[in-house]
Design an enzyme around this catalytic site. Sequence first.
Site, PDB file in Angstrom:
ATOM      1  N   HIS A  49      -6.887  -6.913   1.311  1.00 33.10           N
ATOM      2  CA  HIS A  49      -5.897  -5.776   0.959  1.00 33.10           C
ATOM      3  C   HIS A  49      -4.598  -6.354   1.441  1.00 33.10           C
ATOM      4  CE1 HIS A  49      -4.332  -2.047   0.028  1.00 33.10           C
ATOM      5  NE2 HIS A  49      -4.151  -1.708   1.570  1.00 33.10           N
ATOM      6  N   SER A  96       0.754  -1.156   0.115  1.00 35.36           N
ATOM      7  CA  SER A  96      -0.171  -0.029  -0.017  1.00 35.36           C
ATOM      8  C   SER A  96       0.860   1.352   0.064  1.00 35.36           C
ATOM      9  CB  SER A  96      -0.707  -0.070   1.238  1.00 35.36           C
ATOM     10  OG  SER A  96      -1.967   0.787   0.953  1.00 35.36           O
ATOM     11  N   ASP A 106      -0.556  -4.729  -3.662  1.00 31.93           N
ATOM     12  CA  ASP A 106      -1.820  -4.357  -3.855  1.00 31.93           C
ATOM     13  C   ASP A 106      -2.215  -2.693  -3.658  1.00 31.93           C
ATOM     14  OD1 ASP A 106      -4.564  -5.432  -4.078  1.00 31.93           O
ATOM     15  OD2 ASP A 106      -5.161  -4.760  -2.182  1.00 31.93           O
TER      16      ASP A 106
END
Length: 406
Positions: free
Chosen positions: A364, A208, A234
Amino acid sequence: MSDLQRAFAKSRLTGLPAMPPVMFDEAEEEEQADHFDLELQQQDDDSSSASSASSASSTGTIIPSQNQKLFARPQGSPNKRTLDQIPWTTYFERELFLESTSESITITHHAYLTSPVGTAPLFVTHHGAGSSGLSFAALTAEIRKRLPSAGILSLDARGHGSTQVIPEQAILDLSLETLGADLLSVIDKTKSKMGWKELPPMILIGHSLGGAVVTDVAKGGKLGIAVLGYAVLDVVEGSAIDALQSMQTYLSTRPVGFPSMESGIEWHIRSRTIRNSISARTSVPALLRRDEEMRSSRQWTWRTDLAATQPFWEGWFVGLSKKFLEARGGKLLLLAGTDRLDKELTIGQMQGKYALQVFPEAGHFIHEDLPEKTAMVIVDFYKRNDRSALVLPPKVSDMLRTGKKV
C-alpha cells in the site's frame, strides 16, 4: 613420467629451501573452516583425480596474513545497526511551524521544507491516515537526485506527526473540507514565511487519504494555474470504501504499543507494512511517541488514534473518482494492482484522461516501498506537464506584422 625424469625432479625439489608454515590462531581456523569445508574434503582425498585437479588449479592462491582478518565477522549487533533511526535532516533543509488560530482552537502545523531554486517546481505532499510528512522523505530524496533544484513541502496533518492542536482535548476535525483548507493554509503561510513573490509551479502528491485531499484541493481551483498536476498514490473510491469494512479488524490486530522505537520499526518491516528498511527507519519514528505514564513494557504508542477517525472515513472517499477525472491539471494515478480500479476510473483510463502506473511488487505504501521507481514516474510526469518547456508557435498577427507570408 619415466624413472629418469622422476629422479631428476626429486633432486631439484630437495635442493629448495623449506617453506615456513603459515600460522593461524584458533579463531581464524574456525572462521575459515566455515568457508572452505568443501575444499578441505577434496584435499583429504589424495588418491582422487578431483583432488589433483583442485591442487593444480589453486597454485596461484594467496594465503592471507594474520593481520588482514579477511574472514572476520562484522562487529556489533546487526539488528541494532539496521534499525537505527534516520533523522529528517537527511532529507530536508528545514522544518516549519505555521500557526493558525480560530474561534475554538489554535493549530500549529508542522512541515518539512526544501526550497525550490529559481523556476524549479515545488512538490507538495500529503500523507495518509496515521502517517506523517516523513512518509515521503525517501521519495523526495530520489526526486531531488533527478531534479536537484526542485523543492519539497511535506506537512503533518492535524492529529498527526508533530502538528499540535490547543487545547489538546478539542474534538479533532478530520473532515475532507478541513484537511483541504489546512493544506491551502500551509502552502500560503509557507509562501509568506519564505518571502516568495508568487507560488512556484506545483505538483501535488497524496497517498491514500492524502490522495483524496490533494484531489479535492485541485478540484477547488484555489491555487490557480500554479498547479501543473496532481498525483494520487494507491487510492480509488470503490476499493477504498470497500476496504473501510475491514478497517476495524485490521486495527484490532495491530499492536497497541512497542517496548522500544527499534521494535516499532522492526514490526513495520516484519509485517511488510513498509517493505523498505530505509523508509521504515525514516518514517516510523514520527508515528510513535513515548508515554512515560504507562506502566506496561509497551511505552511507545501511536501518535494518531486511527479508530477515533472512523466518523470521517466515508466522507474522505465518496466522489473521489469523479473529482479526480474532472479537476484541472495533469493527472497521475499510481497503484499497487490493477484490481483497485473502479468502473469510472477504468473508463477514464481507456479514454486517456490520466496517466496510470502499476507497481504490483509494492504494498500500500508504494512511495516508501519503491521510492526510486516512484520518483522516476513522478519526475517524468512533471516534465510532461512543465509549461516552461513549451515552445508555442508564433501568432499569425505577429507574422503578418513582420511581413512574413502565412
